[in-house]
Design an enzyme around this catalytic site. Structure first.
Site, PDB file in Angstrom:
ATOM      1  N   HIS A   1       8.542   8.784   6.931  1.00  0.00           N
ATOM      2  CA  HIS A   1       7.855   8.743   6.141  1.00  0.00           C
ATOM      3  C   HIS A   1       6.790   9.517   5.127  1.00  0.00           C
ATOM      4  O   HIS A   1       6.758   9.872   4.370  1.00  0.00           O
ATOM      5  CB  HIS A   1       5.969   8.061   7.225  1.00  0.00           C
ATOM      6  CG  HIS A   1       4.758   7.554   6.356  1.00  0.00           C
ATOM      7  ND1 HIS A   1       4.161   6.385   6.398  1.00  0.00           N
ATOM      8  CD2 HIS A   1       3.681   8.906   6.033  1.00  0.00           C
ATOM      9  CE1 HIS A   1       3.053   6.117   5.920  1.00  0.00           C
ATOM     10  NE2 HIS A   1       3.200   7.623   5.444  1.00  0.00           N
ATOM     11  N   GLU A   2       6.994  10.914   6.162  1.00  0.00           N
ATOM     12  CA  GLU A   2       5.919  11.952   4.866  1.00  0.00           C
ATOM     13  C   GLU A   2       7.241  11.986   4.142  1.00  0.00           C
ATOM     14  O   GLU A   2       7.415  12.258   3.203  1.00  0.00           O
ATOM     15  CB  GLU A   2       5.918  13.040   6.017  1.00  0.00           C
ATOM     16  CG  GLU A   2       4.781  12.915   7.140  1.00  0.00           C
ATOM     17  CD  GLU A   2       3.577  12.344   5.663  1.00  0.00           C
ATOM     18  OE1 GLU A   2       3.231  12.507   5.105  1.00  0.00           O
ATOM     19  OE2 GLU A   2       2.996  11.580   7.127  1.00  0.00           O
TER      20      GLU A   2
ATOM     21  N   HIS B   1       6.804  10.554   1.056  1.00  0.00           N
ATOM     22  CA  HIS B   1       6.166  10.892   0.140  1.00  0.00           C
ATOM     23  C   HIS B   1       7.447  12.279  -0.620  1.00  0.00           C
ATOM     24  O   HIS B   1       6.520  12.208  -1.838  1.00  0.00           O
ATOM     25  CB  HIS B   1       4.647  11.578   0.864  1.00  0.00           C
ATOM     26  CG  HIS B   1       4.362  10.629   1.071  1.00  0.00           C
ATOM     27  ND1 HIS B   1       3.437   9.476   0.698  1.00  0.00           N
ATOM     28  CD2 HIS B   1       3.539  10.123   2.773  1.00  0.00           C
ATOM     29  CE1 HIS B   1       2.519   8.512   1.572  1.00  0.00           C
ATOM     30  NE2 HIS B   1       2.827   9.270   2.439  1.00  0.00           N
TER      31      HIS B   1
ATOM     32  N   GLU C   1       0.439   4.095   1.495  1.00  0.00           N
ATOM     33  CA  GLU C   1       0.967   4.370   2.919  1.00  0.00           C
ATOM     34  C   GLU C   1       1.885   2.927   3.196  1.00  0.00           C
ATOM     35  O   GLU C   1       2.690   3.547   3.793  1.00  0.00           O
ATOM     36  CB  GLU C   1      -0.509   4.301   3.668  1.00  0.00           C
ATOM     37  CG  GLU C   1      -0.833   5.400   2.978  1.00  0.00           C
ATOM     38  CD  GLU C   1      -0.530   6.752   3.549  1.00  0.00           C
ATOM     39  OE1 GLU C   1      -0.024   6.913   4.419  1.00  0.00           O
ATOM     40  OE2 GLU C   1      -0.548   8.034   2.297  1.00  0.00           O
TER      41      GLU C   1
END
Length: 661
Positions: free
Chosen positions: A175-176, A179, A256
């Site tokens: 997930h990070e 980004h 998100e």
């Protein structure tokens, strides 16, 4: 939406942020003007008994202009000051939250496992390994911060690395990484800086309020005036912050959802990230961080780092239930969900990078020699740049398994990492000459490490060289400035040992510098010459020429490859520069200029480079790694490719000897 579209959208979001910020400043100027008008009324100035319109007119345009200039200057200076504090990128964010870097010396099994997961994600996606920070906080949370992948950091809380199992931790890290790839990090830091400027007005008001309370030697009238000005500035400042946080929250919530989807695409395991979100919901502290300034970076976290009121109006993240429902449609809600078991770090394999049950590469695969079809490479450019598949994640594990343990350990230590890079830069035909240069310029202890590690590096499969180099980046960032400059000079000496440089050595060097130096060398961004059209078109043609000569020692074959690349790029055929004209300085300039190519135009450039290397329809292992190295320097991280066969590499020379300046 692919990587290039995300990057283009990130640029547009930055423009939108500037416009919204300008609108907020205009609003603050208007509110401040009204405040001064009412202050004039309270002080009994001329026009004080008139209506609002008359009061505003009584201020005069010179007063309104002074207010506008003052407010704008205060906000701009405060924002600039905060952005300068964050100029170090992700490291500044992590350290301000109390983070501790663990790349070099993880303290326990949980930290080692977390580092392993981050490294596997980085190498499978073709990016340098980011710095990993642990926050000693029991909350389950994480963040990615930085201006670009080269200065990115991954932050993980103690609760995250200890409470989550390996699949869940992998989902959070993926997930990070999304980004990082989607261009969110730069926008996040800019939001922090701009909102600080708006908040600063409120802070000034708070200081005045405290001064009016504690101040001495003032009459009641003066203290009352100071109190009124302070209260007004607080109201003005927090009014702007109110709208600023609304903008930040709305943007963050949508990103998100995108990051969750990207993480599932990366890991092919929706239960991992869904399980992490469930554990946050059942955890006593949840994802709420205890750091004093946690709110300033609230939009960067994996899950909300603060408790929000006003019916979630300022929530920077969607509700946990909404995120879990999208990831796992079978989820029955909190009432029907038992608390997942906490992780047992000792049950996962942490001594190595990968667990056997997670990765199962073919036992017969020999990744030291392989070829890829051109259509597979082009497919990777379209769909796998910064978005690797689960198969590529498995391949990354198989490649790392081929790197000897001594080399992996050395890559994590600043002193030994220099010796590893020296060994990677050695050319068999120039070994004695390069070794002599190291004797004269390298530290004796580094030279001993080089002698110890060089035989293992020499035996390393070509496809493992980039992963090993990427592993060295965090350790090399820990070098003192003087140590780094000596190290860099030594690398340049190795490149120019015999007055020539091989393009593979140049690519390795450029990948390393790209990972270590976040600020591009502006002096290299000058036209490379030797062609018509814009500087960018000239630079792209020069890179194609370098690729053409790298894959062909025969001029006619190189010319055909070059023309095939130009056709893919849609450029008019021009004469192929001679091999002797492709020197180190011009290669550096061409790459620096090409890096600024618009995001939506970079796929065409990468496809043209691939076509030039594979005009015969196949890209051998050396050529694939060369393409990956150039793609990395263009800020387009390209994952390792599986390859369609394991036949021996072509025997013709794969490197171009060029005269160095």
């Amino acid at each position: 939406m692919n990587f290039f579209e995300y990057q283009d959208k990130a640029r547009r979001n930055t423009t939108l942020l500037v416009l919204l910020f300008a609108a907020a400043v205009i609003g603050l100027i208007a509110i401040t003007t009204v405040f001064f008008a009412f202050a004039s009324r309270a002080s009994g100035a001329p026009g004080a008994e008139a209506g609002l319109g008359e009061m505003l007119a009584a201020l005069g345009w010179d007063t309104v202009a002074g207010i506008a200039i003052t407010i704008t200057a205060v906000i701009a200076l405060a924002s600039f000051y905060r952005l300068q504090q964050l100029a170090a990128g992700g490291r500044a964010v992590a350290e301000s939250l109390g983070g501790r870097k663990i790349n070099i010396a993880p303290r326990d099994l949980a930290e080692q496992r977390a580092l392993n997961v981050v490294e596997e994600m980085a190498l499978a996606s073709g990016t340098p390994v980011p710095d990993v920070y642990v926050l000693d906080d029991d909350a389950i949370n994480a963040f990615a911060a930085g201006y670009q992948p080269a200065d990115a950091v991954i932050g993980l809380t103690r609760g995250c690395i200890e409470q989550l199992n390996r699949d869940e931790l992998q989902g959070v890290v993926a997930h990070e990484f999304s980004h990082i790839f989607n261009g969110d990090m730069r926008l996040n830091i800019r939001i922090v800086g701009l909102l600080h400027g708006i908040l600063f007005i409120g802070l000034v008001g708070s200081w005045l309020l405290r001064g009016s309370y504690w101040g001495s030697g003032r009459d009641s009238r003066g203290r009352a005036a100071l109190f009124g000005i302070g209260a007004g500035l607080v109201a003005i400042g927090y009014t702007g912050t109110f709208f600023g946080n609304l903008i930040k929250s709305a943007v963050s919530r949508q990103r998100e959802y995108l990051a969750d989807a990207s993480a599932v695409q990366f890991t092919r395991n929706h239960q991992g990230i869904a399980g992490a979100l469930m554990k946050i919901g059942h955890h006593q502290q949840g994802s709420n961080l205890r750091a004093a300034n946690a709110g300033e970076f609230s939009h960067m976290y994996f899950a909300s780092g603060l408790k929000h009121s006003l019916l979630g109006l300022f929530a920077t993240h969607p509700p946990l239930a909404a995120r879990i429902g999208r990831l796992d449609p079978q989820w029955k809600g909190w009432g029907g969900a038992a608390a997942p078991a906490a992780a047992a770090p000792h049950s996962d394999q942490v001594s190595g990078i990968y667990s056997a049950e997670v990765y199962s590469p073919s036992p017969s695969a020999d990744h030291s020699q392989y070829r890829s079809r051109l259509d597979e490479v082009l497919e990777a450019v379209d769909n796998n740049i910064a978005q690797p598949s689960a198969n590529q994640l498995a391949l990354g594990g198989a490649l790392l398994a081929q790197i000897p343990g001594d080399l992996k350990a050395a890559a994590h230590e600043p002193f030994a990492a220099r010796a590893v890079v020296y060994a990677l830069m050695m050319c068999p035909s120039q070994f004695e000459l390069q070794r002599t240069l190291l004797e004269k310029s390298a530290h004796p202890a580094a030279l001993r490490e080089f002698d110890r590690l060089q035989p293992a590096v020499a035996k390393l499969p070509v496809i493992c060289r980039l992963p090993l180099l990427d592993l060295c980046v965090p350790a090399l960032k820990a070098l003192a400035p003087q140590q780094y400059q000596i190290f860099k000079r030594n690398l340049i000496k190795l490149l120019r040992a015999d007055g020539k440089v091989e393009i593979w050595e140049w690519a390795l060097y450029r990948v390393l510098i790209h990972g270590l130096e976040t600020n591009p060398d502006v002096q290299r961004k000058v036209p490379v010459g030797g062609g018509s059209g814009s500087a960018q078109a000239d630079a792209q043609r020069f890179l194609l020429a370098a690729m053409a000569h790298a894959g062909n020692t025969d001029y006619l074959n190189a010319k055909r490859a070059y023309e095939a690349g130009l056709a893919t790029l849609g450029q008019t055929p021009v004469p192929l520069p001679a091999a002797r004209d492709i020197n180190l300085q011009r290669l550096d300039k061409a790459l620096a200029i090409s890096r600024d190519t618009a995001p939506l135009k970079k796929p065409a450039l990468l496809k043209a480079l691939a076509t030039t290397l594979a005009h015969d329809g196949l890209v051998c292992g050396t050529e694939v790694e060369l393409l990956r190295a150039v793609a990395d320097c263009l800020d387009c991280p390209m994952p390792p490719l599986q390859g369609v066969s394991h036949s021996p590499l072509r025997q013709d020379e794969r490197a171009i000897a060029t005269t160095a300046n």
